[in-house]
Design a protein around this motif. Structure first.
Motif, short mmCIF file in Angstrom:
data_model
loop_
_atom_site.label_atom_id
_atom_site.label_comp_id
_atom_site.label_asym_id
_atom_site.label_seq_id
_atom_site.Cartn_x
_atom_site.Cartn_y
_atom_site.Cartn_z
N ILE A 33 38.13 48.08 51.69
CA ILE A 33 39.54 47.85 52.01
C ILE A 33 39.73 46.44 52.55
O ILE A 33 40.63 45.71 52.11
N GLU A 34 38.90 46.05 53.50
CA GLU A 34 39.03 44.72 54.12
C GLU A 34 38.84 43.58 53.13
O GLU A 34 39.45 42.53 53.28
N THR A 35 37.99 43.78 52.14
CA THR A 35 37.72 42.70 51.18
C THR A 35 38.63 42.76 49.95
O THR A 35 38.52 41.91 49.08
N GLY A 36 39.50 43.75 49.88
CA GLY A 36 40.41 43.85 48.76
C GLY A 36 39.84 44.54 47.54
O GLY A 36 40.50 44.62 46.51
N ARG A 37 38.62 45.05 47.63
CA ARG A 37 38.03 45.75 46.49
C ARG A 37 38.59 47.16 46.35
O ARG A 37 38.42 47.80 45.32
N LEU A 38 39.25 47.66 47.40
CA LEU A 38 39.95 48.94 47.36
C LEU A 38 41.38 48.65 47.81
O LEU A 38 41.76 48.84 48.95
N PRO A 39 42.19 48.12 46.88
CA PRO A 39 43.52 47.62 47.26
C PRO A 39 44.57 48.69 47.52
O PRO A 39 45.63 48.38 48.07
N GLU A 87 51.14 42.79 41.98
CA GLU A 87 51.79 42.87 43.30
C GLU A 87 51.09 43.89 44.19
O GLU A 87 50.93 43.66 45.39
N GLN A 88 50.68 45.02 43.62
CA GLN A 88 49.97 46.04 44.39
C GLN A 88 48.60 45.54 44.83
O GLN A 88 48.17 45.81 45.95
N ILE A 89 47.93 44.82 43.97
CA ILE A 89 46.63 44.26 44.32
C ILE A 89 46.79 43.24 45.45
O ILE A 89 46.02 43.24 46.42
N ALA A 90 47.81 42.39 45.35
CA ALA A 90 48.07 41.41 46.42
C ALA A 90 48.42 42.12 47.73
O ALA A 90 47.96 41.70 48.80
N ARG A 142 45.83 57.76 35.58
CA ARG A 142 46.36 56.87 36.62
C ARG A 142 46.65 55.50 36.02
O ARG A 142 45.82 54.93 35.32
N GLN A 143 47.84 55.00 36.29
CA GLN A 143 48.23 53.68 35.79
C GLN A 143 47.47 52.59 36.55
O GLN A 143 47.23 52.73 37.75
N PRO A 144 47.11 51.52 35.87
CA PRO A 144 46.45 50.41 36.57
C PRO A 144 47.39 49.81 37.62
O PRO A 144 48.62 49.85 37.48
#
Length: 88
Positions: free
Chosen positions: A47-53, A9-12, A3-5
Motif C-alpha cells: 500500500i505504501e509503495t503504491g503496488r496495491l493502489p 486516476e485510481q492508481i494515482a 474486475r475492471q482495470p
C-alpha cells in the motif's frame, strides 16, 4: 464477474494514499503498524509503495484507527485530484 482495470486516476489516488499513510506512520515500524491494523507487513508495504493502489475499505479503516487518522482525512487524500478537476 470480471474486475475492471484501475484507471490512471485510481492508481494515482492509491499512490497518494500510500504516501500519506507512510508519512503518518512516522517513526513507527511498518511491522508495528501492520500488526496494530490486523494486516500483514507485506500488505502495508504494498500500500505504501503504491503496488496495491486500491486496498479494501476495511483495510483502510483499520489503518486509520491504527494510525489515529480520521477516515475522512484519508478520503480527502484519495479524492484530491477529483476535487481539483471538478473545481476547474
Amino acid at each position: 464477474m470480471v474486475r475492471q482495470p484501475l484507471t490512471a486516476e485510481q492508481i494515482a489516488a492509491g499512490r497518494r494514499l500510500g504516501a500519506a499513510l507512510r508519512v503518518a506512520r512516522g517513526r513507527r515500524s511498518l511491522v508495528e503498524v501492520a500488526l496494530a491494523a490486523g494486516i500483514s507487513p507485506e500488505t502495508l508495504r504494498k500500500i505504501e509503495t503504491g503496488r496495491l493502489p486500491a486496498p479494501a475499505f476495511g483495510t483502510v479503516v483499520c489503518l486509520s484507527q491504527a494510525l489515529d487518522i480520521p477516515l475522512a482525512d484519508l478520503a480527502d487524500v484519495w479524492l484530491a485530484d477529483t476535487l481539483i478537476s471538478q473545481a476547474s
